[in-house]
Design a protein around this motif. Structure first.
Motif, PDB file in Angstrom:
ATOM      1  N   PHE A  75      -2.438   0.124  -4.566  1.00 40.06           N
ATOM      2  CA  PHE A  75      -1.915  -1.208  -4.275  1.00 40.06           C
ATOM      3  C   PHE A  75      -0.819  -1.521  -5.265  1.00 40.06           C
ATOM      4  O   PHE A  75      -0.967  -1.271  -6.466  1.00 40.06           O
ATOM      5  CB  PHE A  75      -3.013  -2.277  -4.432  1.00 40.06           C
ATOM      6  CG  PHE A  75      -4.152  -2.136  -3.476  1.00 40.06           C
ATOM      7  CD1 PHE A  75      -4.011  -2.482  -2.139  1.00 40.06           C
ATOM      8  CD2 PHE A  75      -5.389  -1.675  -3.913  1.00 40.06           C
ATOM      9  CE1 PHE A  75      -5.083  -2.360  -1.264  1.00 40.06           C
ATOM     10  CE2 PHE A  75      -6.460  -1.553  -3.045  1.00 40.06           C
ATOM     11  CZ  PHE A  75      -6.302  -1.897  -1.714  1.00 40.06           C
TER      12      PHE A  75
ATOM     13  N   LEU B 141      -7.137   2.725   5.171  1.00 40.71           N
ATOM     14  CA  LEU B 141      -5.773   3.122   5.547  1.00 40.71           C
ATOM     15  C   LEU B 141      -5.548   2.969   7.046  1.00 40.71           C
ATOM     16  O   LEU B 141      -4.438   2.620   7.475  1.00 40.71           O
ATOM     17  CB  LEU B 141      -5.485   4.553   5.086  1.00 40.71           C
ATOM     18  CG  LEU B 141      -5.523   4.764   3.573  1.00 40.71           C
ATOM     19  CD1 LEU B 141      -5.282   6.232   3.231  1.00 40.71           C
ATOM     20  CD2 LEU B 141      -4.517   3.868   2.851  1.00 40.71           C
TER      21      LEU B 141
ATOM     22  N   VAL C  42       0.878  -1.164   0.000  1.00 42.22           N
ATOM     23  CA  VAL C  42       0.000   0.000   0.000  1.00 42.22           C
ATOM     24  C   VAL C  42       0.918   1.218   0.000  1.00 42.22           C
ATOM     25  O   VAL C  42       1.639   1.465   0.964  1.00 42.22           O
ATOM     26  CB  VAL C  42      -0.943   0.012   1.224  1.00 42.22           C
ATOM     27  CG1 VAL C  42      -1.806   1.257   1.239  1.00 42.22           C
ATOM     28  CG2 VAL C  42      -1.807  -1.251   1.226  1.00 42.22           C
TER      29      VAL C  42
ATOM     30  N   ILE D 256      -6.396   3.069  -4.998  1.00 41.51           N
ATOM     31  CA  ILE D 256      -7.392   2.686  -4.002  1.00 41.51           C
ATOM     32  C   ILE D 256      -8.592   3.617  -4.156  1.00 41.51           C
ATOM     33  O   ILE D 256      -8.459   4.840  -4.104  1.00 41.51           O
ATOM     34  CB  ILE D 256      -6.807   2.749  -2.583  1.00 41.51           C
ATOM     35  CG1 ILE D 256      -5.618   1.771  -2.472  1.00 41.51           C
ATOM     36  CG2 ILE D 256      -7.876   2.442  -1.530  1.00 41.51           C
ATOM     37  CD1 ILE D 256      -4.855   1.847  -1.171  1.00 41.51           C
TER      38      ILE D 256
ATOM     39  N   HIS E 210      -3.323   7.039  -3.099  1.00 41.85           N
ATOM     40  CA  HIS E 210      -2.932   5.747  -2.526  1.00 41.85           C
ATOM     41  C   HIS E 210      -3.232   4.645  -3.531  1.00 41.85           C
ATOM     42  O   HIS E 210      -4.223   4.695  -4.257  1.00 41.85           O
ATOM     43  CB  HIS E 210      -3.689   5.489  -1.219  1.00 41.85           C
ATOM     44  CG  HIS E 210      -3.344   6.476  -0.154  1.00 41.85           C
ATOM     45  ND1 HIS E 210      -2.223   6.367   0.631  1.00 41.85           N
ATOM     46  CD2 HIS E 210      -3.954   7.613   0.235  1.00 41.85           C
ATOM     47  CE1 HIS E 210      -2.154   7.381   1.459  1.00 41.85           C
ATOM     48  NE2 HIS E 210      -3.209   8.156   1.239  1.00 41.85           N
TER      49      HIS E 210
ATOM     50  N   VAL F  16      -4.868  -0.696   7.530  1.00 39.47           N
ATOM     51  CA  VAL F  16      -3.489  -1.028   7.158  1.00 39.47           C
ATOM     52  C   VAL F  16      -2.536  -0.632   8.278  1.00 39.47           C
ATOM     53  O   VAL F  16      -1.675  -1.422   8.682  1.00 39.47           O
ATOM     54  CB  VAL F  16      -3.094  -0.344   5.829  1.00 39.47           C
ATOM     55  CG1 VAL F  16      -1.616  -0.518   5.537  1.00 39.47           C
ATOM     56  CG2 VAL F  16      -3.924  -0.894   4.673  1.00 39.47           C
TER      57      VAL F  16
END
Length: 188
Positions: free
Chosen positions: A33, A79, A24, A69, A31, A82
């Motif tokens: 992946f 987030l 991430v 994202i 943001h 994460v």
């Protein structure tokens, strides 16, 4: 969380289940992946043959990509999720199946949920893969060009030209992905 990511990215369940915190990332406030292949190297000393063991797999060359994202995932607290992960794996409960695929067992869990809780019983529908179908349909419905859709989903366009040059920018991919609507019934 895995099915929510699949809904807004079109990524394969196996790709999502092997994500790590380091996958991430962000660029220019967007943001995304990082779908990558990664190996654990094992071997003893220079005399031994190095063995490369796949830690993360992708279906094909085109599957290596960046997927922005969706803003809805961020709004829902992705987030924060994460940042709160205690291990490097985002989904440590997605244990590998007998073939070492972390998506194999997760696919079974998601399929049972779709069949038992949602009530979709049509045997022609693959519950886990249906997220990719939905994403592809939404891309088409909202005018996202086929080449952007293919890049987001990790589809090969079958042309050697895709092996050359730079990939689409995260900004360009984000412009497409943010057009994907929130499924009806899930809007606040």
């Amino acid at each position: 969380m895995v099915s929510w990511i699949a809904c807004f990215t079109g990524a394969r369940i196996s790709e999502i289940c092997q994500l790590e915190k380091s996958d991430v990332a962000s660029s220019m406030g967007i943001h995304y992946f990082r779908m990558t292949v990664e190996y654990d190297n094992e071997g003893e000393g220079a005399a031994s043959k190095e063995i490369r063991i796949a830690k993360k797999n992708l279906k094909n060359f085109s599957s290596k990509r960046h997927i922005p994202i969706h803003p809805q995932l961020i709004e829902e607290g992705f987030l924060i999720f994460v940042a709160s992960c205690k291990t490097s794996d985002l989904f440590p409960d997605a244990t590998p199946d007998r073939l070492g695929n972390r998506g194999g067992n997760a696919t079974k869990v998601i399929s049972r949920w779709v069949r038992d809780k949602i009530g979709i019983m049509d045997p022609r529908i693959s519950p886990s893969h249906s997220f990719r179908h939905r994403f592809s349909t939404q891309c088409e419905n909202y005018g996202i060009p086929p080449e952007i859709r293919n890049r987001l989903m990790g589809h090969s366009e079958g042309e050697s030209s895709e092996l050359y040059g730079d990939d689409y920018s995260v900004e360009m991919l984000f412009a497409g992905i943010k057009q994907i609507p929130v499924p009806s019934g899930l809007k606040k």
